[in-house]
Design a protein around this motif. Structure first.
Motif, short mmCIF file in Angstrom:
data_model
loop_
_atom_site.label_atom_id
_atom_site.label_comp_id
_atom_site.label_asym_id
_atom_site.label_seq_id
_atom_site.Cartn_x
_atom_site.Cartn_y
_atom_site.Cartn_z
N MET A 64 0.86 -1.19 0.00
CA MET A 64 0.00 0.00 0.00
C MET A 64 0.89 1.23 0.00
SD MET A 64 -3.18 -0.84 2.60
CE MET A 64 -4.36 0.14 1.62
N THR A 105 -0.07 -8.01 3.34
CA THR A 105 0.01 -6.62 2.88
C THR A 105 0.96 -5.81 3.72
OG1 THR A 105 -2.29 -6.76 2.14
CG2 THR A 105 -1.34 -4.56 2.35
N PRO A 107 1.88 -2.01 4.38
CA PRO A 107 1.61 -0.58 4.19
C PRO A 107 2.90 0.23 4.37
CG PRO A 107 0.22 -1.56 5.93
CD PRO A 107 1.35 -2.49 5.67
N TYR A 156 -1.57 -1.37 -4.24
CA TYR A 156 -2.64 -0.45 -3.88
C TYR A 156 -2.06 0.96 -3.81
CZ TYR A 156 -5.02 -4.70 -2.14
OH TYR A 156 -5.59 -5.94 -2.01
#
Length: 396
Positions: A64, A105, A107, A156
């Motif tokens: 992300m 994921t 970030p 993302y």
């Protein structure tokens, strides 16, 4: 429609006979009802996998990246916006896949400054391709010094939600005919996130589904007016991120590889089967029959599955046996799946459902339904204490 009492009595008698005598016919191979993949965008044919998309099995890594702009100062830390979507999105896929898939994921911790004001990119739901491509190129170039894109399967790009040029309706997956390059990697699709804080429920689960070649199941009115949820209502996150029963259809799970062939029953003659709820967990990886399929044409099928208040479906409105039509040659957004309303003269949960007319679509115990235009009849005989449904399916 028979009365509930008559249906239950006759079907339970048949169930008892079957338990004693054993099945009348051998199970049909699931390959016989696996529709062929066609050239339609996000085709629901599943005889082969489209290798242009990552398959969600095992572990996939996502990054992300948080984008700020010269015309706004972010009011939230990247960690706050990341928490809007994770771990909830990862948990959704973990449950939907029966623990077979993990979306890991990472970030980023700091904002990445874009070279142009947010208003310069013309962000909108129907994004002008040139401005969209400029946005993607600028974002990847700005992030490249601090992000090694070669490490990730999913990207993302999260925009500052308070920037004046950000349109929350523009969150989507961008599929690129000509891949962009970063860190010697070819990037073919990116999830552009423009959500407000807090965001729409399950929005990233929906968009990530596109990364795995799943289609939009909503109906987009051509004139901008009308209902978006007429095809599937609450019954799949690819139809509505707000749905009360957002777990993926069994057909989707079969396509993604989460339902093995032994969990799919192809119906070619009358059969009495037991269906476990599609959203129920699989302790120890053990899956009973979760999906029944009646082939109705070269590119079409009728799918039958049980939906219960468990897992991703724990907030559903009506439990029961759900029927839906599948069309492998229909494009994303064109109605590749349509739920069959077995109670067309009623609705349910009008205060919570995205489309109350389909909220009570499943059949309950003692109910019988013949699919319009076809010679397939579905009768629900019983439900066990564990939540499994006994169903008789008769084909013409």
């Amino acid at each position: 429609m028979r009365s509930a009492a008559a249906a239950l009595t006759s079907l339970m008698a048949l169930a008892a006979t079957s338990l004693v005598a054993g099945p009348a016919v051998a199970k049909t191979s699931s390959a016989s009802c696996a529709l062929p993949r066609t050239g339609a965008h996000h085709s629901l044919g599943l005889d082969t996998w489209n290798s242009a998309y990552p398959r969600p099995t095992g572990v996939l890594d996502a990054v992300m990246v948080f984008l700020s702009f010269p015309d706004a100062s972010p009011q939230y830390a990247p960690s706050e916006l990341a928490a809007d979507h994770f771990p909830t999105t990862g948990d959704f896929f973990k449950r939907a896949s029966y623990g077979q898939f993990s979306l890991r994921t990472e970030p980023q911790r700091t904002w990445v400054r874009m070279p142009k004001p947010s208003t310069a990119y013309g962000v909108s739901r129907d994004w002008e391709p040139d401005k969209r491509n400029t946005y993607l190129r600028d974002a990847l170039a700005a992030a490249d010094p601090t992000v090694d894109f070669s490490r990730y399967d999913v990207v993302y790009l999260v925009a500052d939600p308070e920037a004046p040029g950000v349109d929350s309706d523009a969150t989507k997956v961008v599929n690129l005919d000509r891949p962009l390059r970063a860190d010697d990697s070819r990037i073919r699709r990116v999830v552009t996130v423009f959500e407000r804080h807090p965001p729409d429920r399950n929005v990233l689960a929906h968009e990530t589904g596109h990364v795995f070649d799943l289609p939009d199941l909503y109906h987009r009115p051509t004139d901008g007016k009308g209902d978006w949820d007429t095809h599937v209502g609450d019954w799949d996150v690819m139809g509505s991120q707000f749905g009360m029963a957002p777990d993926l259809f069994g057909w989707h799970k079969w396509k993604l590889g989460w339902l093995p062939g032994r969990a799919v029953r192809c119906i070619t003659r009358p059969e009495l089967i037991t269906l476990e709820p599609i959203a129920a967990p699989a302790p120890g990886g053990s899956l009973g029959t979760r999906l029944a399929v009646v082939r109705t044409g070269p590119d079409t099928a009728l799918a039958i599955e049980a939906r219960g208040a468990v897992g991703n479906d724990r907030t559903l409105c009506t439990e029961g046996v759900l029927l839906y039509r599948v069309r492998a040659d229909t494009v994303s957004g064109g109605g590749p799946i349509e739920v069959v309303d077995t109670h067309p003269n009623s609705e349910a949960c009008w205060d919570r459902s995205v489309y109350p007319e389909l909220a009570d679509a499943p059949l309950g115990v003692g109910e019988t339904f013949t699919v319009p235009g076809e010679r397939t009849r579905v009768e629900v005989a019983d439900r066990s204490e564990s939540g499994a449904w006994t169903v008789k399916i008769t084909t013409g």
